[in-house]
Design a protein around this motif. Structure first.
Motif, PDB file in Angstrom:
ATOM      1  N   THR A  77       0.832  -1.637   0.225  1.00  0.00           N
ATOM      2  CA  THR A  77      -0.228   0.010   0.180  1.00  0.00           C
ATOM      3  C   THR A  77       0.959   1.257   0.404  1.00  0.00           C
ATOM      4  N   GLU A  78      -0.161   2.579   0.180  1.00  0.00           N
ATOM      5  CA  GLU A  78       1.199   3.672  -0.288  1.00  0.00           C
ATOM      6  C   GLU A  78       1.874   4.517   1.602  1.00  0.00           C
ATOM      7  N   GLY A 119      -6.745   2.330  -0.066  1.00  0.00           N
ATOM      8  CA  GLY A 119      -4.895   1.824   1.320  1.00  0.00           C
ATOM      9  C   GLY A 119      -5.627   0.260   1.468  1.00  0.00           C
ATOM     10  N   GLU A 120      -6.930  -0.231   0.417  1.00  0.00           N
ATOM     11  CA  GLU A 120      -7.281  -1.152   0.243  1.00  0.00           C
ATOM     12  C   GLU A 120      -7.661  -2.200   1.588  1.00  0.00           C
TER      13      GLU A 120
END
Length: 386
Positions: free
Chosen positions: A250-251, A351-352
Motif C-alpha cells: 500500500t502507499e 489503501g485496500e
C-alpha cells in the motif's frame, strides 16, 4: 592446452571433479567462466598500443559552452602545459598537471572572458587518470576501439536492450556507435597494471564491467540523477514488499520502506510516471492517417470507452468525495467538514484495508468506521456518480 583438475565435493549426482583449462576462471559468484581474450590489432596487442600513451594522474577542468569551442587556441595561450582530447558528450575538457587545476580554471575563465566565450558550469576534478591517445601513431587507437566494440557488442544484448528502453529516440542500430564512443571515453580509466585474483585485467574485461552501468548512467545524464534514482528505489521497494508480503505494498507501506511521507511518495511516483510515459509511449494508431489507414487496433478485452474516459471519471469521483466531505449533509452542524469520512474512504478504497484494519488504523470501533464510509458513498450515489 594444459589442464588442471580441481576436486570438489559430489552433490546431487554432480561429478566429483571439474577440469579447468588455462582460459578458465572462477568468478566472484564462484562460477566457472572463460577468460576474456586480449584485443589484438595487426601484430600489436592492446598492451603494446596502450603503452604508447601511458596513464597519467592529472587535474581535469571541464565546462559547457553555448557554441562549439576550438581548444587548440586556448591551449596555445595557456602558460601551463595542458592537454585535451575529444569527448562524446560535447563538453570542453582540459587536463593539466596534478595540483594545477584551480590555477588553470582561473586562467581559462580569464581567457574565455577576453575572447567573448560564454562558459557554463566550469568544474575542477583533482587526481584523475588521463591518456594522451593522440600520441599513439596512426589509427592504432581507433582500431583498438573498433575490435573491442566488435567483440563486446554481440555479448551485451541485455545491456543494449535496456539502453534502448530507457532512452527516448534511441534504437538498437544506434547502440554500436554509442558503445564505440563509450569505450573511447573510458579508455583513460583503464589501468593495465591492475591485478585481480584471475590475473591481470585486460581492456575488454574492464570495459564490460563499465558497460553494466551504462544504461543507468546514460538515463541519469538524460533525465537527471534524482529522477532515475527514485525510479530505481521505487522498483526495489516494491520488489522487496512483494517478496516479503506476497502482494503489492500500500502507499503507507511503500512510503515507510522509502523512509518518506505519502505526499512525497506521490510526488516522486508522478514524476517517474510522467517520464516513463514520455520514454515508453505506445501509439494506438496502426498504419498512417491517410486514406488507406486501417484505423485503430484494440484488444478484445479492453473496454475502449471506459479506458478512454477513466481519467475524467476518476476526477469526477474525487471531486464528489471532497464535496461530500467538505459539505456534509448532517443537520447537527457540529463541524464544517468530515475528516473521519475522508480518512475512512481513502484507506478503505485506495489503501485496500478491510473493515477491521480500517477501524484499527483510525482507532475507532468497526461500526464507526463503516458509518463514515457509508456517509460518503450514500451522498455520491445520490449525486449519480456511482
Amino acid at each position: 592446452m594444459s589442464a588442471t583438475t580441481f576436486g570438489v565435493e559430489s552433490t546431487s549426482g554432480m561429478p566429483d571433479s571439474i577440469e579447468f583449462d588455462d582460459d578458465s576462471i572462477v568468478t566472484a559468484n564462484h562460477r566457472v567462466s572463460r577468460r576474456i581474450p586480449d584485443m589484438v590489432v595487426g601484430d600489436l596487442t592492446e598492451r603494446d598500443i596502450l603503452a604508447m600513451a601511458p596513464a597519467m594522474v592529472c587535474d581535469r577542468i571541464h565546462w559547457s559552452t553555448s557554441e562549439p569551442m576550438d581548444l587548440t587556441k586556448l591551449i596555445a595561450d595557456l602558460p601551463l602545459e595542458a592537454r585535451s582530447r575529444a569527448w562524446s558528450d560535447g563538453q570542453s575538457r582540459i587536463w593539466v598537471d596534478e595540483g594545477q587545476g584551480q590555477q588553470a580554471r582561473e586562467l581559462i575563465r580569464q581567457w574565455c572572458t577576453e575572447h567573448d566565450v560564454e562558459v557554463m558550469n566550469m568544474r575542477v576534478e583533482s587526481a584523475v587518470p588521463f591518456r594522451d591517445v593522440d600520441s599513439i601513431p596512426g589509427d592504432l587507437f581507433a582500431q583498438l576501439l573498433l575490435v573491442t566494440t566488435d567483440w563486446l557488442y554481440p555479448r551485451t544484448f541485455a545491456i543494449r536492450r535496456k539502453l534502448v528502453a530507457d532512452l527516448e529516440l534511441i534504437y538498437d542500430e544506434d547502440t554500436r556507435s554509442m558503445m564505440y564512443l563509450f569505450i573511447s571515453d573510458h579508455a583513460d580509466r583503464f589501468d593495465a597494471d591492475r591485478v585481480g585474483k584471475n590475473g591481470t585485467l585486460n581492456f575488454a574485461t574492464f570495459m564490460l564491467g563499465k558497460l553494466r552501468k551504462w544504461p543507468q548512467d546514460a538515463a541519469r545524464a538524460a533525465w537527471g540523477r534524482t529522477l532515475i534514482d527514485d525510479h530505481m528505489h521505487l522498483n526495489q521497494a516494491i520488489d522487496d514488499s512483494i517478496a516479503t508480503l506476497h502482494r503489492r505494498p500500500t502507499e503507507f507501506e511503500l512510503a515507510s520502506r522509502m523512509k518518506t511521507s505519502v505526499s512525497d511518495l506521490r510526488r516522486r511516483e508522478l514524476a517517474v510516471a510522467e517520464v516513463s510515459g514520455m520514454r515508453n509511449y505506445d501509439s494506438i494508431i496502426s498504419g498512417g492517417m491517410g486514406e488507406d489507414s486501417v484505423g485503430v487496433d484494440a484488444a478484445d478485452c479492453v473496454d475502449v470507452s471506459r479506458d478512454g474516459t477513466s481519467f475524467q471519471v476518476d476526477a469526477m469521483l474525487t471531486k464528489a468525495i471532497i464535496d461530500s466531505i467538505m459539505t456534509p449533509t448532517s443537520s447537527r452542524g457540529i463541524s464544517p467538514a468530515d475528516p473521519m469520512a475522508l480518512a475512512a474512504v481513502y484507506l478503505s478504497f485506495w489503501g485496500e484495508l478491510s473493515r477491521q484494519e480500517l477501524a484499527a488504523e483510525l482507532g475507532v470501533l468497526p461500526k464507526t468506521a463503516a458509518a463514515s464510509v457509508q456517509r460518503v458513498t450514500s451522498q455520491i450515489g445520490t449525486a449519480g456518480i456511482l
